[in-house]
Design an enzyme around this catalytic site. Sequence first.
Site, PDB file in Angstrom:
ATOM      1  CG  ASP A   1      -0.294  -0.523   2.480  1.00  0.00           C
ATOM      2  OD1 ASP A   1       0.930  -0.340   2.631  1.00  0.00           O
ATOM      3  OD2 ASP A   1      -0.994  -1.116   3.307  1.00  0.00           O
TER       4      ASP A   1
ATOM      5  CG  HIS B   1      -6.118  -2.350   8.981  1.00  0.00           C
ATOM      6  ND1 HIS B   1      -6.271  -1.444  10.012  1.00  0.00           N
ATOM      7  CD2 HIS B   1      -4.797  -2.304   8.656  1.00  0.00           C
ATOM      8  CE1 HIS B   1      -5.103  -0.882  10.287  1.00  0.00           C
ATOM      9  NE2 HIS B   1      -4.186  -1.391   9.472  1.00  0.00           N
TER      10      HIS B   1
ATOM     11  CD  GLU C   1      -8.861   0.869   7.611  1.00  0.00           C
ATOM     12  OE1 GLU C   1      -8.939  -0.020   8.477  1.00  0.00           O
ATOM     13  OE2 GLU C   1      -8.215   1.910   7.770  1.00  0.00           O
TER      14      GLU C   1
END
Length: 241
Positions: free
Chosen positions: A67, A138, A143
């Site tokens: 990410d 998460h 999430e």
Amino acid sequence: MRIYKAANYNEMSRMAANILSAQVILKPASVLGLATGSTPLGTYKQLIEWYEKGDIDFSEVTSINLDEYIGLSSTHEQSYHHFMHENFFDHINIKPGNIHLPDGTATDLEKECKDYDALISDTGGIDLQLLGIGTDGHIGFNEPSDAFEPLTHVVNLTDSTIKSNTRFFTDEEDVPKSAITVGIKTIMQAKKILMIVNGKNKADILKEALYGCITPALPASILQLHPDFTVIGDEEAFSSL
């Protein structure tokens, strides 16, 4: 599912580094899915130490990071690009062209997500995915939600995630409110998954993730279904089990 309890953070980090190094030694051209945050720092430090001793070679490895914050340039000191270079990539012999992270400054974020999925597919898929777990369950920045997001996507971070990440910023207002993250399907398609967990604050959510219902309200719970899933935690992380 394989579960290993370490006495403390340092032992957990060494155990995780052993699994990652074995992967690279057995398959030098491995595709490693990598994570950021404070949890894997000890693992990266151990891998660097073994590299400096000549015990492991990263020259053929490809890295795929989970990410990146939206709005932070790769040179921003709190970007995950900067984190990975400062704490790992700049200390080993991985080729710059083999390092991959999402671009949080892309003008077309939808295209960036599709391109990142195509890139992962072109590598042949992730051989070993390293994960942590958030206090809300998460993984990556996937999430809690009403459904599992399968592919790379833009996500609005929850208040708990923003609060947790405040420790890396001067003020909570400085924490980005959104990110690009690899999706659940892509994570689950990794040939092996290694989750590392430390600290008392992760104990309850870890118990639910490993033994509770499989639900998108707790994204890490999906890992129960992976055929080659390993968890390494310290005593505090396993204190609720």
